[in-house]
Design an enzyme around this catalytic site. Structure first.
Site, PDB file in Angstrom:
ATOM      1  N   GLN A 130       0.788  -1.217   0.000  1.00  0.00           N
ATOM      2  CA  GLN A 130       0.000   0.000   0.000  1.00  0.00           C
ATOM      3  C   GLN A 130       0.826   1.276   0.000  1.00  0.00           C
ATOM      4  O   GLN A 130       0.302   2.341   0.262  1.00  0.00           O
ATOM      5  CB  GLN A 130      -0.940   0.007   1.198  1.00  0.00           C
ATOM      6  CG  GLN A 130      -2.060  -0.992   1.013  1.00  0.00           C
ATOM      7  CD  GLN A 130      -2.970  -1.001   2.197  1.00  0.00           C
ATOM      8  OE1 GLN A 130      -2.526  -0.730   3.310  1.00  0.00           O
ATOM      9  NE2 GLN A 130      -4.221  -1.311   1.976  1.00  0.00           N
ATOM     10  N   GLN A 131       2.109   1.122  -0.282  1.00  0.00           N
ATOM     11  CA  GLN A 131       2.844   2.353  -0.535  1.00  0.00           C
ATOM     12  C   GLN A 131       2.150   3.086  -1.667  1.00  0.00           C
ATOM     13  O   GLN A 131       2.102   4.288  -1.718  1.00  0.00           O
ATOM     14  CB  GLN A 131       4.281   2.017  -0.947  1.00  0.00           C
ATOM     15  CG  GLN A 131       5.145   1.742   0.247  1.00  0.00           C
ATOM     16  CD  GLN A 131       6.528   1.332  -0.163  1.00  0.00           C
ATOM     17  OE1 GLN A 131       6.727   0.755  -1.232  1.00  0.00           O
ATOM     18  NE2 GLN A 131       7.477   1.618   0.675  1.00  0.00           N
ATOM     19  N   CYS A 132       1.645   2.249  -2.521  1.00  0.00           N
ATOM     20  CA  CYS A 132       0.771   2.783  -3.537  1.00  0.00           C
ATOM     21  C   CYS A 132      -0.614   2.771  -2.904  1.00  0.00           C
ATOM     22  O   CYS A 132      -1.266   1.745  -2.812  1.00  0.00           O
ATOM     23  CB  CYS A 132       0.885   1.866  -4.763  1.00  0.00           C
ATOM     24  SG  CYS A 132      -0.580   1.553  -5.675  1.00  0.00           S
ATOM     25  N   THR A 133      -1.002   3.889  -2.328  1.00  0.00           N
ATOM     26  CA  THR A 133      -2.185   3.913  -1.464  1.00  0.00           C
ATOM     27  C   THR A 133      -3.485   3.881  -2.229  1.00  0.00           C
ATOM     28  O   THR A 133      -4.528   3.665  -1.645  1.00  0.00           O
ATOM     29  CB  THR A 133      -2.192   5.162  -0.571  1.00  0.00           C
ATOM     30  OG1 THR A 133      -1.932   6.286  -1.408  1.00  0.00           O
ATOM     31  CG2 THR A 133      -1.183   5.050   0.529  1.00  0.00           C
ATOM     32  N   ALA A 134      -3.407   4.105  -3.522  1.00  0.00           N
ATOM     33  CA  ALA A 134      -4.652   4.091  -4.272  1.00  0.00           C
ATOM     34  C   ALA A 134      -5.001   2.655  -4.637  1.00  0.00           C
ATOM     35  O   ALA A 134      -4.335   2.028  -5.454  1.00  0.00           O
ATOM     36  CB  ALA A 134      -4.510   4.923  -5.531  1.00  0.00           C
TER      37      ALA A 134
END
Ligand SMILES: [Zn+2]
Lengths: 680, 217
Positions: A548-552
């Site tokens: 989820q570092q890429c939160t989208a």
């Protein structure tokens, strides 16, 4: 033969206990004043005629204590023999226990003898049919302990009864029997609430007449020289043994009127209204008794379900306690599932499994929800201070208010735990604030103590968990839990999300089948989250599609992935080999009643498809390879600190660096086994 | 089915069943002042005290630390100790439920001392004996806990959701060759319904009841 009777059996309506409890709470309070109550005899059942296999019938004489047992002038008049007696409600379990039970009965017997001597009994023969009960109600837990006594006055020698049972047809003409019925019905009409248990039958052989009269008429009738028989409404279900009240009648007749040889008419009625001639039976028995100057002993306390002398316990919580009712109905769905589809489903054991959720964000909330509906009841959240509970729409265990107290993350974690308990009352949920140390995040000298304390706490939580869910939102934070779970052979379910892709996998554990050196931890049976990497977690320079570092992420993704994670966990718990179970695929499966137990599921929301894949353990894995596990096992914290502090330490420790140096040729070996790369 | 149709069918059924030795009772609804339920002139059909052998269950369920044999060591020699386990009692009530617009089968299981039997016990006891062909019935008829609509006591009930479709089908299959009066068809429906759904929860109607036909054709 000696007079023997079936044991009287109490049958207690739950609503009576509720009445008692409410009386104790509101009116009696600490008072030990006994309250009079009545129990009514149950009619014995006649085995239906013409039925080849007789249905099971109780062989005991049943006394029903109904909801209205305390209303002595009940508006609805009861057409049954009613007992007299008292209920004593104790204040504490100790006083209930310590009551001198023998003395208690002795006092009752003394009172009964006084009533016999004073003439009260012939006015009210029910005084001989006594049933007393002591109760302790645990109001908090809706538990009621109760113990019935059916006092029986005993002679030094037991009374005897003639062996022969004479049917009335043998002793009376049919015309007289008819008169008997009419007389008995007349007696019923004139009695108020309840049927008199004893009465007299006056026979005039010369006039060929029979009349039924109350017991109190005996002295007058005896003086007139007429033949007097004693009537007794018999509820015994046993053919040749009259019921327990007869014993007290014989005692009474002896003590009051010095009668030692009497003829008893046992009246048995099988019909509902006690008046149908066709369904009634009369038997004549001879009872014989010697002197009754003193009461030898008084009996008897009822035995409990185990056939021992002791109180019975009625647990009304499932029906009365709103919490228990909520719990019961939550369990009902699982029970239905087990009953209909999965007889081997062990829902009971699921409720005892301790689940550790590492990460209390969107994934943590959703995993907790699925666990809850599966009946898991022990959930521990772990999250670290900097988590922002800023999105209550996705993190359904948090509310807007919780976002305001960002500075106190432990408060928020506890709020999530409390909310779970509010959804299911028997949930045991707790939250711990803990920052999971990560490789590539060097530990400052002065923080070393705290970091190692966090490591110890995490190790301890994992040690005591039965199931670990790895739900953190960074890749690096998964490394230490992966290592610790592998070391402790704990089932670890890992969930990671991309924008519209996810992976759910169960990590492998060291497999004894792979052991080469007994001193060394063997390699794992299945791969872990890091097994597919050729880089250690700290060097995450590649374009990460997962985590989820890429939160989208698409909002539906987390609930889907979380549900699959919990379903895998339940399958795993039902597999006899547990973590060591093979990775099932659609082609090759061992499975459980629930279906296959895969290693990984990769989901693609863009195509609405899931793929079951198997990942082999990588022998240079930076988290779960035997070489790493053994180094941690021998060097402990020193090993961890180097991993946190030194770049490239894990690659070197795992042999990854060497392997990479050896070049492309070697790489192909494992690339064949690697699962296909996920692309967004 | 309207309430009035239910009541007349139930009354007719009761008379027939009682002739065959199964003692059903018509119980008028009593007012329940505490629950704010007023009196009405309605009632329900009840069969009380149906005995069933207890299931064999390990007795560990009765956790009771209060066994206290020291203070009461006397055993009454005049008491006949029963050798066999005492049977359980079931109560079957047929109550018309306004919300479903049909009669609903309620049941309550008790041990002989009055303790209520729990849901799973009742399933195993009543529904466990179904054979495979009947299991579809068990599936849709598993009794679930529900308060008795009239007395408020804890009962179990068989959810009527699937009974309408099923009953429609079965009534079609058993359609008599000649037109019958409405009361007659209601009674036939009632008997059929109760024998099918009763069977799923351990209630057996007298065999003779099925063959009896008050209007032979
Ligand atoms: Zn690995």
């Amino acid at each position: 033969m000696a007079l023997r009777h079936p044991a009287p059996a109490s049958s207690l309506d739950a609503s009576f206990l509720s009445r008692i409890a409410s009386l104790k709470l509101h009116d009696l309070r600490l008072s030990l004043r006994p309250l009079p109550f009545t129990a009514s005899f149950c009619l014995p059942h006649r085995v239906p005629q013409g039925s080849s296999s007789s249905p099971s019938q109780p062989s005991q004489e049943r006394l029903v204590v109904a909801a209205d047992a305390l209303d002595l002038d009940a508006s609805a008049i009861k057409r049954a023999v009613l007992t007299t007696g008292e209920v004593t409600i104790f204040n504490t379990i100790e006083s209930f226990k310590e009551l001198d039970k023998k003395q208690f009965l002795h006092n009752i017997a003394t009172e009964m003898c006084r009533q016999i001597d004073s003439g009260e009994v012939e006015e009210n023969p029910s005084l001989l049919v006594r049933c007393d009960v002591i109760v302790f109600s645990d109001l908090k837990d809706y538990k009621h302990y109760y113990w019935f006594a059916f006092p029986a006055l005993c002679f030094p020698d037991p009374p005897t009864l003639s062996d022969s049972i004479l049917s009335m047809e043998d002793v009376m003409s049919s015309d007289m029997i008819h008169q008997l019925h009419i007389g008995y019905n007349g007696l019923l009409e004139s009695s108020g609430n309840g049927i008199p248990p004893f009465f007299i039958v006056v026979e005039d052989k010369d006039a060929n007449t029979v009349s039924v009269k109350p017991l109190s008429h005996y002295p007058a009738c005896a003086q007139s020289g007429k033949q007097v028989l004693f009537g007794f409404v018999d509820h015994s279900p046993l053919q040749s043994n009259p019921g327990w009240p007869l014993r007290n009648l014989l005692y009474f007749l002896n003590r009051r009127w010095s009668l030692s040889d009497v003829t008893v008419l046992c009246y048995r009625d099988f019909s509902e209204n006690m008046q149908r001639e066709s369904q009634a039976e009369w038997h004549s028995r001879q009872g014989r008794r010697a002197d009754s100057d003193r009461v030898k002993e008084t009996l008897s306390w009822e035995l409990n379900q185990k056939g021992k002398l002791g109180p019975r316990c009625a647990d009304l919580a499932p029906f009365m306690d709103p919490k228990r009712r909520a719990i019961e109905s939550a369990d009902l769905n699982l029970k239905l599932m087990r009953w209909r589809f999965l007889p081997n489903l062990d829902t009971e054991s699921l409720s005892h499994k301790r689940c550790l959720l590492l990460g209390a964000g969107t994934l943590g909330c959703n995993v907790a929800r699925s666990l809850t509906s599966w009946g898991f009841r022990k959930i521990t959240f772990v999250d670290y201070g900097k988590v922002s509970y800023s999105n209550p729409t996705r993190q359904w265990l948090f509310e807007f208010e919780d976002c305001l107290s960002l500075s106190r993350s432990d408060v928020s974690l506890q709020a999530a735990a409390d909310r779970l308990s509010r959804i299911v009352p028997n949930m045991e949920a707790e939250g711990f604030e803990l920052s999971i140390p990560m490789p590539g995040h060097p530990v400052a000298e002065e923080l070393q103590g705290k970091v190692l304390a966090d490591v110890a706490k995490l190790a301890d939580l994992i040690q005591h968990a039965d199931l670990i869910f790895l739900l953190t939102d960074t890749r690096e934070s998964r490394w230490l839990p992966t290592l610790l779970c592998a070391c402790k052979s704990k089932p670890c379910i890992n969930v990671a999300l991309g924008f519209d892709t996810f992976v759910v996998m169960r990590h492998g554990v060291p497999d004894p089948a792979n052991a080469t050196d007994p001193q060394q931890i063997p390699s794992c049976n299945l791969g872990c989250y890091f097994c597919n990497d050729v880089v250690a977690p700290m060097n995450s320079t590649r374009n990460r599609t997962l985590d989820q570092q890429c939160t989208a992420t698409r909002p539906g993704l987390s609930p889907i992935a979380s549900s699959i994670a919990v379903e895998i966990a339940v399958s795993l718990l039902h597999h006899p080999k547990g973590c060591l179970a093979q990775a099932d695929t659609e082609e090759e499966q061992e499975g459980t009643d629930l279906g296959i137990l895969p290693h990984q599921i990769r989901g693609f929301l863009s195509s609405f498809s899931n793929v079951v894949v198997q990942g082999r353990p990588f022998k240079h894995c930076t988290a779960c390879s035997a070489v790493i596990l053994n180094q941690y096992a021998t060097r402990g914290n020193e090993f961890l600190l180097r991993a946190f502090n030194e770049p490239n330490f894990l690659e070197e420790a795992s042999g990854l660096t060497d392997m990479l140096r050896e070049g492309e040729a070697l790489m192909e070996d494992w690339e064949d086994d690697e699962v296909e790369e996920l692309e967004p | 089915m309207k309430y009035e149709e239910f009541q007349s069918a139930a009354m007719a059924f009761m008379a027939e069943a009682n002739d065959h030795g199964q003692e059903w009772k018509w119980v008028p609804n009593h007012p329940r002042p505490l629950q704010n339920v007023g009196a009405d002139d309605r009632g329900y059909l009840a069969l009380e005290e149906v005995y069933r052998e207890p299931l064999e269950i390990d007795s560990t369920e009765n956790r009771n630390e209060l066994d206290d044999e020291d203070s009461c060591t006397f055993i009454d020699p005049s008491v006949i100790k029963s050798e066999t386990a005492q049977p359980n009692m079931y109560r079957y009530h047929v109550v018309y439920v306004e919300a479903y617009q049909c009669p609903v089968l309620f049941l309550q299981g008790k041990s002989i001392d009055g303790r209520l039997l729990d849901t799973e016990y009742i399933w195993r006891d009543c529904c466990g004996s179904m054979n495979h062909e009947q299991s579809w019935l068990t599936d849709s008829c598993l009794p679930t806990p529900e308060e008795h609509p009239v007395t408020g006591e804890p009962f179990h009930f068989v959810h009527p959701c699937r009974s309408k479709d099923f009953m429609d089908a079965i009534m079609q299959a058993f359609l008599p060759s000649v037109q019958e009066p409405c009361t007659q068809s209601n009674l036939r429906y009632f008997k059929l319904w109760l024998s099918v759904y009763g069977q799923a929860v351990g209630l057996r109607l007298p065999l003779a009841l099925h063959s009896s036909n008050p209007h032979p054709t």
